[in-house]
Design a protein around this motif. Structure first.
Motif, PDB file in Angstrom:
ATOM      1  N   GLN A 126     -23.724 -34.843 -90.146  1.00 40.61           N
ATOM      2  CA  GLN A 126     -23.638 -35.703 -91.321  1.00 40.61           C
ATOM      3  C   GLN A 126     -23.121 -37.092 -90.994  1.00 40.61           C
ATOM      4  O   GLN A 126     -23.386 -38.050 -91.728  1.00 40.61           O
ATOM      5  N   VAL A 127     -22.368 -37.198 -89.905  1.00 41.41           N
ATOM      6  CA  VAL A 127     -21.825 -38.492 -89.483  1.00 41.41           C
ATOM      7  C   VAL A 127     -22.101 -38.667 -87.990  1.00 41.41           C
ATOM      8  O   VAL A 127     -22.321 -37.689 -87.272  1.00 41.41           O
ATOM      9  N   PRO A 128     -22.120 -39.896 -87.486  1.00 34.46           N
ATOM     10  CA  PRO A 128     -22.278 -40.096 -86.040  1.00 34.46           C
ATOM     11  C   PRO A 128     -21.143 -39.426 -85.271  1.00 34.46           C
ATOM     12  O   PRO A 128     -19.978 -39.535 -85.649  1.00 34.46           O
ATOM     13  N   VAL A 129     -21.505 -38.723 -84.184  1.00 39.49           N
ATOM     14  CA  VAL A 129     -20.538 -37.955 -83.411  1.00 39.49           C
ATOM     15  C   VAL A 129     -20.648 -38.352 -81.938  1.00 39.49           C
ATOM     16  O   VAL A 129     -21.742 -38.585 -81.423  1.00 39.49           O
ATOM     17  N   HIS A 130     -19.500 -38.422 -81.245  1.00 37.01           N
ATOM     18  CA  HIS A 130     -19.482 -38.755 -79.819  1.00 37.01           C
ATOM     19  C   HIS A 130     -20.339 -37.744 -79.043  1.00 37.01           C
ATOM     20  O   HIS A 130     -20.302 -36.536 -79.312  1.00 37.01           O
ATOM     21  N   PHE A 131     -21.068 -38.241 -78.023  1.00 38.20           N
ATOM     22  CA  PHE A 131     -22.043 -37.444 -77.284  1.00 38.20           C
ATOM     23  C   PHE A 131     -21.923 -37.756 -75.796  1.00 38.20           C
ATOM     24  O   PHE A 131     -21.843 -38.917 -75.403  1.00 38.20           O
ATOM     25  N   GLN A 132     -21.873 -36.694 -74.954  1.00 38.24           N
ATOM     26  CA  GLN A 132     -21.838 -36.893 -73.499  1.00 38.24           C
ATOM     27  C   GLN A 132     -22.808 -35.947 -72.813  1.00 38.24           C
ATOM     28  O   GLN A 132     -23.085 -34.852 -73.298  1.00 38.24           O
ATOM     29  N   VAL A 133     -23.325 -36.389 -71.660  1.00 40.96           N
ATOM     30  CA  VAL A 133     -24.238 -35.585 -70.847  1.00 40.96           C
ATOM     31  C   VAL A 133     -23.694 -35.510 -69.426  1.00 40.96           C
ATOM     32  O   VAL A 133     -23.530 -36.541 -68.767  1.00 40.96           O
ATOM     33  N   ASP A 134     -23.383 -34.305 -68.970  1.00 44.64           N
ATOM     34  CA  ASP A 134     -22.927 -34.083 -67.598  1.00 44.64           C
ATOM     35  C   ASP A 134     -21.773 -35.006 -67.205  1.00 44.64           C
ATOM     36  O   ASP A 134     -21.738 -35.568 -66.104  1.00 44.64           O
ATOM     37  N   GLY A 135     -20.836 -35.187 -68.146  1.00 41.93           N
ATOM     38  CA  GLY A 135     -19.651 -35.976 -67.837  1.00 41.93           C
ATOM     39  C   GLY A 135     -19.804 -37.472 -68.027  1.00 41.93           C
ATOM     40  O   GLY A 135     -18.888 -38.224 -67.704  1.00 41.93           O
ATOM     41  N   GLU A 136     -20.950 -37.927 -68.572  1.00 38.59           N
ATOM     42  CA  GLU A 136     -21.158 -39.354 -68.796  1.00 38.59           C
ATOM     43  C   GLU A 136     -21.323 -39.612 -70.294  1.00 38.59           C
ATOM     44  O   GLU A 136     -22.183 -39.012 -70.941  1.00 38.59           O
ATOM     45  N   TYR A 137     -20.489 -40.500 -70.815  1.00 35.34           N
ATOM     46  CA  TYR A 137     -20.516 -40.796 -72.246  1.00 35.34           C
ATOM     47  C   TYR A 137     -21.805 -41.523 -72.623  1.00 35.34           C
ATOM     48  O   TYR A 137     -22.231 -42.451 -71.931  1.00 35.34           O
ATOM     49  N   CYS A 138     -22.433 -41.084 -73.730  1.00 32.31           N
ATOM     50  CA  CYS A 138     -23.750 -41.624 -74.120  1.00 32.31           C
ATOM     51  C   CYS A 138     -23.749 -42.248 -75.510  1.00 32.31           C
ATOM     52  O   CYS A 138     -24.820 -42.471 -76.075  1.00 32.31           O
ATOM     53  N   GLY A 139     -22.569 -42.491 -76.096  1.00 31.52           N
ATOM     54  CA  GLY A 139     -22.528 -43.099 -77.414  1.00 31.52           C
ATOM     55  C   GLY A 139     -22.381 -42.068 -78.521  1.00 31.52           C
ATOM     56  O   GLY A 139     -21.932 -40.947 -78.296  1.00 31.52           O
ATOM     57  N   GLU A 140     -22.783 -42.444 -79.738  1.00 29.17           N
ATOM     58  CA  GLU A 140     -22.700 -41.551 -80.886  1.00 29.17           C
ATOM     59  C   GLU A 140     -24.107 -41.212 -81.386  1.00 29.17           C
ATOM     60  O   GLU A 140     -25.010 -42.051 -81.322  1.00 29.17           O
ATOM     61  N   GLU A 141     -24.270 -39.983 -81.865  1.00 25.38           N
ATOM     62  CA  GLU A 141     -25.571 -39.519 -82.341  1.00 25.38           C
ATOM     63  C   GLU A 141     -25.406 -38.750 -83.645  1.00 25.38           C
ATOM     64  O   GLU A 141     -24.343 -38.183 -83.921  1.00 25.38           O
ATOM     65  N   THR A 142     -26.492 -38.719 -84.443  1.00 26.40           N
ATOM     66  CA  THR A 142     -26.526 -37.888 -85.641  1.00 26.40           C
ATOM     67  C   THR A 142     -27.603 -36.809 -85.550  1.00 26.40           C
ATOM     68  O   THR A 142     -27.633 -35.906 -86.379  1.00 26.40           O
ATOM     69  N   LYS A 143     -28.475 -36.894 -84.538  1.00 23.46           N
ATOM     70  CA  LYS A 143     -29.521 -35.874 -84.369  1.00 23.46           C
ATOM     71  C   LYS A 143     -29.802 -35.660 -82.890  1.00 23.46           C
ATOM     72  O   LYS A 143     -29.961 -36.627 -82.140  1.00 23.46           O
ATOM     73  N   LEU A 144     -29.860 -34.393 -82.495  1.00 28.06           N
ATOM     74  CA  LEU A 144     -30.198 -34.030 -81.120  1.00 28.06           C
ATOM     75  C   LEU A 144     -31.408 -33.102 -81.139  1.00 28.06           C
ATOM     76  O   LEU A 144     -31.395 -32.059 -81.803  1.00 28.06           O
ATOM     77  N   ASP A 145     -32.452 -33.486 -80.419  1.00 26.18           N
ATOM     78  CA  ASP A 145     -33.607 -32.612 -80.196  1.00 26.18           C
ATOM     79  C   ASP A 145     -33.479 -32.054 -78.782  1.00 26.18           C
ATOM     80  O   ASP A 145     -33.461 -32.819 -77.809  1.00 26.18           O
ATOM     81  N   ILE A 146     -33.406 -30.721 -78.676  1.00 24.13           N
ATOM     82  CA  ILE A 146     -33.022 -30.087 -77.415  1.00 24.13           C
ATOM     83  C   ILE A 146     -34.070 -29.059 -76.999  1.00 24.13           C
ATOM     84  O   ILE A 146     -34.547 -28.280 -77.829  1.00 24.13           O
ATOM     85  N   LYS A 147     -34.417 -29.058 -75.700  1.00 20.77           N
ATOM     86  CA  LYS A 147     -35.323 -28.033 -75.193  1.00 20.77           C
ATOM     87  C   LYS A 147     -35.023 -27.765 -73.729  1.00 20.77           C
ATOM     88  O   LYS A 147     -34.516 -28.628 -73.014  1.00 20.77           O
ATOM     89  N   ILE A 148     -35.353 -26.551 -73.291  1.00 20.99           N
ATOM     90  CA  ILE A 148     -35.120 -26.187 -71.899  1.00 20.99           C
ATOM     91  C   ILE A 148     -36.252 -26.720 -71.029  1.00 20.99           C
ATOM     92  O   ILE A 148     -37.409 -26.807 -71.462  1.00 20.99           O
ATOM     93  N   LEU A 149     -35.923 -27.118 -69.817  1.00 22.89           N
ATOM     94  CA  LEU A 149     -36.889 -27.516 -68.795  1.00 22.89           C
ATOM     95  C   LEU A 149     -36.715 -26.524 -67.645  1.00 22.89           C
ATOM     96  O   LEU A 149     -35.752 -26.612 -66.891  1.00 22.89           O
ATOM     97  N   HIS A 150     -37.629 -25.579 -67.555  1.00 21.56           N
ATOM     98  CA  HIS A 150     -37.443 -24.442 -66.650  1.00 21.56           C
ATOM     99  C   HIS A 150     -37.729 -24.839 -65.199  1.00 21.56           C
ATOM    100  O   HIS A 150     -38.717 -25.501 -64.907  1.00 21.56           O
ATOM    101  N   ARG A 151     -36.835 -24.423 -64.296  1.00 18.65           N
ATOM    102  CA  ARG A 151     -36.997 -24.584 -62.847  1.00 18.65           C
ATOM    103  C   ARG A 151     -37.359 -26.019 -62.455  1.00 18.65           C
ATOM    104  O   ARG A 151     -38.408 -26.292 -61.895  1.00 18.65           O
ATOM    105  N   GLN A 152     -36.418 -26.908 -62.697  1.00 19.85           N
ATOM    106  CA  GLN A 152     -36.648 -28.338 -62.463  1.00 19.85           C
ATOM    107  C   GLN A 152     -36.211 -28.801 -61.080  1.00 19.85           C
ATOM    108  O   GLN A 152     -36.699 -29.810 -60.600  1.00 19.85           O
ATOM    109  N   MET A 153     -35.269 -28.093 -60.464  1.00 19.84           N
ATOM    110  CA  MET A 153     -34.696 -28.591 -59.221  1.00 19.84           C
ATOM    111  C   MET A 153     -34.334 -27.431 -58.298  1.00 19.84           C
ATOM    112  O   MET A 153     -33.838 -26.399 -58.752  1.00 19.84           O
ATOM    113  N   ARG A 154     -34.606 -27.599 -57.017  1.00 14.77           N
ATOM    114  CA  ARG A 154     -34.336 -26.560 -56.019  1.00 14.77           C
ATOM    115  C   ARG A 154     -33.074 -26.927 -55.255  1.00 14.77           C
ATOM    116  O   ARG A 154     -33.057 -27.867 -54.458  1.00 14.77           O
ATOM    117  N   LEU A 155     -32.005 -26.174 -55.500  1.00 12.86           N
ATOM    118  CA  LEU A 155     -30.702 -26.458 -54.890  1.00 12.86           C
ATOM    119  C   LEU A 155     -30.383 -25.495 -53.755  1.00 12.86           C
ATOM    120  O   LEU A 155     -30.678 -24.302 -53.841  1.00 12.86           O
TER     121      LEU A 155
END
Length: 291
Positions: free
Chosen positions: A257-286
């Protein structure tokens, strides 16, 4: 077998000197007959430079000395499962290495980075931003913003900001979560999009997380006072009390309902009110520790 290895070093990650790491990696490569191409990031056009080196030398392996943000950047830049990515964790809070149970000595980490035991890990796309490890909105993201603006680094810096944020943060926010054909309207202090189990501090936030199962968890912390925070720090996620709810899915939408603080992997990305999220399967070989 391709004996070329690209070695990417983030010299400012974690605020510590990387000379010992660079020397040890060079010594291992020389002893193993591996041609090492070293690149130190500058913060300017690193992705372009790394991609150019990758196409020029076509290495079979890329070794990264840095934090989660540097590792994620390499995964995004190369976008291929063909190359093995070895990691030498040297950031402020190395969540990925903690989650994968990496040893703490440089010698052991280098041995793993050059080893052929691998794991194909998923990533999460959040508003088009790729997350390798843990992302969230709310309290922790606010804490990371404060940490980035502070002067003390490492776990001590996180601890100081955690206490400060808990005592002075804004109240809970209302969120609508749509996943698996269902909708949840909830009050929350923090919502985590988790591809794994632990933060870099060692705190388990998602006990059921697996990085290669094609799924992620949404962890809703409805209350995060000192009592709940203490339970989480001690590894006792209070999922049976109604204070925490966990949703497993491969796609979701979160609207606040209000802008909320948002971070990705320890890096601050600002404030957001909507997140569209999906999995990306098998993206990286570690390269990961052997069982």
């Amino acid at each position: 077998m391709n004996q070329k290895t690209l070695f990417v070093v983030n010299p400012i990650a974690g605020g510590n000197d990387k000379t010992d790491i660079i020397d040890a990696v060079n010594a291992h490569a020389t002893a193993s007959g591996i041609e090492l191409i070293t690149y130190e990031t500058t913060g300017e056009d690193d992705e372009k430079a790394i991609l150019a080196l990758y196409h020029e030398h076509k290495p079979g392996r890329v070794i990264v000395s840095g934090g989660d943000g540097t590792i994620k950047s390499i995964g995004e830049t190369l976008e291929t499962e063909e190359v093995i990515i070895g990691i030498i964790p040297s950031g402020s809070a190395n969540g990925l290495a903690v989650d994968l149970d990496f040893p703490t000595t440089i010698e052991e980490q280098i041995a793993i980075a050059f080893d052929d035991h691998t794991m194909e890990v998923d990533m999460i796309s959040i508003n088009g931003i790729k997350s390798l490890h843990l992302s969230d909105i709310g309290l922790n993201a606010e804490m990371i913003k404060r940490y980035e603006n502070g002067t003390i680094r490492g776990k001590l810096g996180y601890a100081i900001q955690a206490v400060s944020t808990l005592t002075s943060s804004e109240g809970p926010f209302m969120a609508t979560i749509s996943a698996n054909g269902q909708t949840l309207e909830t009050e929350a202090k923090m919502i985590v999009m988790a591809n794994s189990q632990k933060y870099g501090t060692g705190v388990t936030i998602n006990p059921s997380g697996k990085m290669d199962d094609g799924l992620f968890e949404i962890v809703v912390l409805k209350n995060l006072d000192f009592s709940v925070f203490s339970k989480i720090v001690m590894g006792n996620i209070p999922v049976d009390t109604g204070e925490v709810e966990i949703i497993t899915t491969d796609a979701a939408t979160i609207v606040t309902q209000v802008p909320v603080h948002f971070q990705v992997d320890g890096e601050y990305c600002g404030e957001e009110t909507k997140l569209d999220i999906k999995i990306l399967h098998r993206q990286m070989r570690l390269a990961v520790p052997r069982p």
